[in-house]
Scaffold this motif. Structure first.
Motif, PDB file in Angstrom:
ATOM      1  N   GLU A 161       0.828  -1.205   0.000  1.00  0.00           N
ATOM      2  CA  GLU A 161       0.000   0.000   0.000  1.00  0.00           C
ATOM      3  C   GLU A 161       0.867   1.261   0.000  1.00  0.00           C
ATOM      4  O   GLU A 161       0.644   2.190  -0.775  1.00  0.00           O
ATOM      5  CB  GLU A 161      -0.900  -0.026   1.234  1.00  0.00           C
ATOM      6  CG  GLU A 161      -1.895   1.095   1.324  1.00  0.00           C
ATOM      7  CD  GLU A 161      -2.777   0.960   2.551  1.00  0.00           C
ATOM      8  OE1 GLU A 161      -2.850   1.928   3.321  1.00  0.00           O
ATOM      9  OE2 GLU A 161      -3.377  -0.114   2.740  1.00  0.00           O
ATOM     10  N   ARG A 162       1.873   1.268   0.850  1.00  0.00           N
ATOM     11  CA  ARG A 162       2.768   2.429   0.921  1.00  0.00           C
ATOM     12  C   ARG A 162       3.534   2.611  -0.383  1.00  0.00           C
ATOM     13  O   ARG A 162       3.745   3.736  -0.834  1.00  0.00           O
ATOM     14  CB  ARG A 162       3.761   2.260   2.071  1.00  0.00           C
ATOM     15  CG  ARG A 162       3.141   2.423   3.425  1.00  0.00           C
ATOM     16  CD  ARG A 162       4.163   2.131   4.497  1.00  0.00           C
ATOM     17  NE  ARG A 162       3.611   2.315   5.821  1.00  0.00           N
ATOM     18  CZ  ARG A 162       3.889   1.540   6.856  1.00  0.00           C
ATOM     19  NH1 ARG A 162       4.720   0.522   6.724  1.00  0.00           N
ATOM     20  NH2 ARG A 162       3.354   1.777   8.025  1.00  0.00           N
ATOM     21  N   LEU A 163       3.939   1.519  -0.986  1.00  0.00           N
ATOM     22  CA  LEU A 163       4.692   1.613  -2.237  1.00  0.00           C
ATOM     23  C   LEU A 163       3.813   2.154  -3.366  1.00  0.00           C
ATOM     24  O   LEU A 163       4.249   2.996  -4.148  1.00  0.00           O
ATOM     25  CB  LEU A 163       5.276   0.249  -2.609  1.00  0.00           C
ATOM     26  CG  LEU A 163       6.293   0.257  -3.726  1.00  0.00           C
ATOM     27  CD1 LEU A 163       7.448   1.204  -3.440  1.00  0.00           C
ATOM     28  CD2 LEU A 163       6.818  -1.153  -3.959  1.00  0.00           C
ATOM     29  N   VAL A 164       2.563   1.709  -3.433  1.00  0.00           N
ATOM     30  CA  VAL A 164       1.642   2.213  -4.454  1.00  0.00           C
ATOM     31  C   VAL A 164       1.393   3.708  -4.249  1.00  0.00           C
ATOM     32  O   VAL A 164       1.384   4.486  -5.210  1.00  0.00           O
ATOM     33  CB  VAL A 164       0.319   1.414  -4.441  1.00  0.00           C
ATOM     34  CG1 VAL A 164      -0.753   2.103  -5.255  1.00  0.00           C
ATOM     35  CG2 VAL A 164       0.541   0.003  -4.957  1.00  0.00           C
ATOM     36  N   ILE A 165       1.214   4.126  -3.007  1.00  0.00           N
ATOM     37  CA  ILE A 165       1.032   5.546  -2.715  1.00  0.00           C
ATOM     38  C   ILE A 165       2.279   6.322  -3.129  1.00  0.00           C
ATOM     39  O   ILE A 165       2.189   7.401  -3.737  1.00  0.00           O
ATOM     40  CB  ILE A 165       0.713   5.756  -1.222  1.00  0.00           C
ATOM     41  CG1 ILE A 165      -0.687   5.217  -0.909  1.00  0.00           C
ATOM     42  CG2 ILE A 165       0.828   7.225  -0.831  1.00  0.00           C
ATOM     43  CD1 ILE A 165      -0.999   5.112   0.569  1.00  0.00           C
ATOM     44  N   THR A 166       3.447   5.783  -2.832  1.00  0.00           N
ATOM     45  CA  THR A 166       4.707   6.436  -3.184  1.00  0.00           C
ATOM     46  C   THR A 166       4.812   6.634  -4.687  1.00  0.00           C
ATOM     47  O   THR A 166       5.182   7.719  -5.155  1.00  0.00           O
ATOM     48  CB  THR A 166       5.902   5.610  -2.667  1.00  0.00           C
ATOM     49  OG1 THR A 166       5.776   5.465  -1.249  1.00  0.00           O
ATOM     50  CG2 THR A 166       7.225   6.256  -2.998  1.00  0.00           C
ATOM     51  N   VAL A 167       4.474   5.619  -5.460  1.00  0.00           N
ATOM     52  CA  VAL A 167       4.526   5.717  -6.922  1.00  0.00           C
ATOM     53  C   VAL A 167       3.584   6.821  -7.401  1.00  0.00           C
ATOM     54  O   VAL A 167       3.949   7.649  -8.248  1.00  0.00           O
ATOM     55  CB  VAL A 167       4.182   4.363  -7.580  1.00  0.00           C
ATOM     56  CG1 VAL A 167       3.951   4.515  -9.078  1.00  0.00           C
ATOM     57  CG2 VAL A 167       5.279   3.349  -7.309  1.00  0.00           C
ATOM     58  N   GLY A 168       2.380   6.871  -6.867  1.00  0.00           N
ATOM     59  CA  GLY A 168       1.416   7.893  -7.265  1.00  0.00           C
ATOM     60  C   GLY A 168       1.881   9.301  -6.926  1.00  0.00           C
ATOM     61  O   GLY A 168       1.734  10.229  -7.726  1.00  0.00           O
ATOM     62  N   LEU A 193      11.508   0.591   5.029  1.00  0.00           N
ATOM     63  CA  LEU A 193      11.891   1.355   3.835  1.00  0.00           C
ATOM     64  C   LEU A 193      10.682   1.893   3.087  1.00  0.00           C
ATOM     65  O   LEU A 193      10.709   3.019   2.582  1.00  0.00           O
ATOM     66  CB  LEU A 193      12.742   0.497   2.902  1.00  0.00           C
ATOM     67  CG  LEU A 193      14.149   0.190   3.400  1.00  0.00           C
ATOM     68  CD1 LEU A 193      14.855  -0.764   2.438  1.00  0.00           C
ATOM     69  CD2 LEU A 193      14.957   1.461   3.563  1.00  0.00           C
ATOM     70  N   THR A 194       9.595   1.102   3.006  1.00  0.00           N
ATOM     71  CA  THR A 194       8.405   1.596   2.309  1.00  0.00           C
ATOM     72  C   THR A 194       7.761   2.732   3.096  1.00  0.00           C
ATOM     73  O   THR A 194       7.256   3.686   2.498  1.00  0.00           O
ATOM     74  CB  THR A 194       7.385   0.475   2.039  1.00  0.00           C
ATOM     75  OG1 THR A 194       7.043  -0.172   3.264  1.00  0.00           O
ATOM     76  CG2 THR A 194       7.919  -0.534   1.048  1.00  0.00           C
ATOM     77  N   ALA A 195       7.792   2.659   4.407  1.00  0.00           N
ATOM     78  CA  ALA A 195       7.259   3.754   5.224  1.00  0.00           C
ATOM     79  C   ALA A 195       8.083   5.015   5.014  1.00  0.00           C
ATOM     80  O   ALA A 195       7.541   6.120   4.844  1.00  0.00           O
ATOM     81  CB  ALA A 195       7.246   3.355   6.694  1.00  0.00           C
ATOM     82  N   LEU A 196       9.388   4.870   5.003  1.00  0.00           N
ATOM     83  CA  LEU A 196      10.277   6.011   4.790  1.00  0.00           C
ATOM     84  C   LEU A 196      10.115   6.576   3.380  1.00  0.00           C
ATOM     85  O   LEU A 196      10.100   7.800   3.189  1.00  0.00           O
ATOM     86  CB  LEU A 196      11.728   5.588   5.029  1.00  0.00           C
ATOM     87  CG  LEU A 196      12.798   6.663   4.927  1.00  0.00           C
ATOM     88  CD1 LEU A 196      12.537   7.786   5.918  1.00  0.00           C
ATOM     89  CD2 LEU A 196      14.165   6.047   5.190  1.00  0.00           C
ATOM     90  N   ALA A 197       9.965   5.702   2.394  1.00  0.00           N
ATOM     91  CA  ALA A 197       9.790   6.152   1.004  1.00  0.00           C
ATOM     92  C   ALA A 197       8.502   6.953   0.850  1.00  0.00           C
ATOM     93  O   ALA A 197       8.484   7.975   0.157  1.00  0.00           O
ATOM     94  CB  ALA A 197       9.784   4.952   0.055  1.00  0.00           C
ATOM     95  N   LYS A 198       7.440   6.511   1.498  1.00  0.00           N
ATOM     96  CA  LYS A 198       6.174   7.240   1.423  1.00  0.00           C
ATOM     97  C   LYS A 198       6.336   8.641   2.014  1.00  0.00           C
ATOM     98  O   LYS A 198       5.885   9.631   1.435  1.00  0.00           O
ATOM     99  CB  LYS A 198       5.085   6.470   2.162  1.00  0.00           C
ATOM    100  CG  LYS A 198       3.739   7.149   2.162  1.00  0.00           C
ATOM    101  CD  LYS A 198       2.738   6.338   2.976  1.00  0.00           C
ATOM    102  CE  LYS A 198       1.519   7.163   3.306  1.00  0.00           C
ATOM    103  NZ  LYS A 198       0.675   6.526   4.301  1.00  0.00           N
ATOM    104  N   MET A 238       7.666  14.747   0.737  1.00  0.00           N
ATOM    105  CA  MET A 238       8.600  15.883   0.775  1.00  0.00           C
ATOM    106  C   MET A 238       9.043  16.275  -0.634  1.00  0.00           C
ATOM    107  O   MET A 238       9.170  17.463  -0.949  1.00  0.00           O
ATOM    108  CB  MET A 238       9.820  15.527   1.622  1.00  0.00           C
ATOM    109  CG  MET A 238       9.528  15.319   3.082  1.00  0.00           C
ATOM    110  SD  MET A 238      11.028  14.750   3.915  1.00  0.00           S
ATOM    111  CE  MET A 238      10.317  13.918   5.325  1.00  0.00           C
ATOM    112  N   VAL A 239       9.281  15.270  -1.473  1.00  0.00           N
ATOM    113  CA  VAL A 239       9.687  15.539  -2.862  1.00  0.00           C
ATOM    114  C   VAL A 239       8.549  16.209  -3.627  1.00  0.00           C
ATOM    115  O   VAL A 239       8.777  17.170  -4.380  1.00  0.00           O
ATOM    116  CB  VAL A 239      10.159  14.233  -3.555  1.00  0.00           C
ATOM    117  CG1 VAL A 239      10.362  14.445  -5.046  1.00  0.00           C
ATOM    118  CG2 VAL A 239      11.434  13.723  -2.911  1.00  0.00           C
ATOM    119  N   LEU A 240       7.318  15.732  -3.432  1.00  0.00           N
ATOM    120  CA  LEU A 240       6.176  16.380  -4.084  1.00  0.00           C
ATOM    121  C   LEU A 240       6.063  17.831  -3.630  1.00  0.00           C
ATOM    122  O   LEU A 240       5.829  18.718  -4.450  1.00  0.00           O
ATOM    123  CB  LEU A 240       4.880  15.627  -3.768  1.00  0.00           C
ATOM    124  CG  LEU A 240       3.585  16.286  -4.268  1.00  0.00           C
ATOM    125  CD1 LEU A 240       3.607  16.530  -5.761  1.00  0.00           C
ATOM    126  CD2 LEU A 240       2.375  15.459  -3.863  1.00  0.00           C
TER     127      LEU A 240
END
Length: 172
Positions: A73-80, A152-157, A162-164
């Motif tokens: 779920e976190r990875l999909v959110i991150t991609v979006g 890592l997925t939590a951190l990536a999300k 922040m990047v957005l």
């Protein structure tokens, strides 16, 4: 999730609850401002009886099942979110190529190029990180991926947000 045992994580289990037409289950559409096609629904459970055969996995594994589900779920959110950042930065880039100020294109201004490059570097770094995680998901066993990629997925999300923010501020 349902408590089938004592206190703490070890007392949680995951069950499948039949919804439509099941006694004790009431549902109504929940109006949301964002993704209206998602079918967001308010579900109320009142003394619902569910057979023991509807337990997912083993009794007491609920917390593990829930937490490892967050990885995808976190990875999909991150991609979006990274995609949104790319769209924002792309729009800003296009605008800077066209807009003139002080007798030349915005893109000819070093400070503008620097700001776009800084946001772009953050964006490309985030994109590369996503690709690394996807590679690992494809090559690790599910158990190993669940164990290694949760944090890592939590951190990536979080970092994707922040990047957005950086790309959106740059675009504005």
């Amino acid at each position: 999730a349902v408590r089938t045992g004592g206190s703490g994580a070890a007392g949680l289990s995951v069950i499948v609850v039949p919804l439509k037409g099941h006694p004790g289950v009431s549902m109504r559409r929940l109006k949301v401002a964002g993704q209206i096609t998602g079918g967001t629904t308010y579900i109320e459970l009142d003394d619902v009886k569910v057979p023991v055969s509807n337990v997912v996995g083993k009794e007491g594994e609920g917390m593990r099942i829930i937490m490892t589900n967050f990885n995808h779920e976190r990875l999909v959110i991150t991609v979006g979110v990274v995609r949104q950042a790319r769209v924002a930065l792309s729009a800003a880039f296009s605008y800077c190529l066209k807009r003139e100020a002080f007798g030349k294109k915005l893109m000819d201004q070093p400070v503008v190029r620097h700001r776009l490059a800084k946001a772009g570097a953050e964006l490309e770094t985030m994109h590369a990180w996503i690709e690394q995680m996807l590679y690992q998901l494809c090559h690790l066993t599910k158990e190993e991926a669940d164990l290694r990629l949760g944090g890592l997925t939590a951190l990536a999300k979080a970092k994707a947000g922040m990047v957005l923010n950086e790309c959106a501020q740059c675009a504005v």
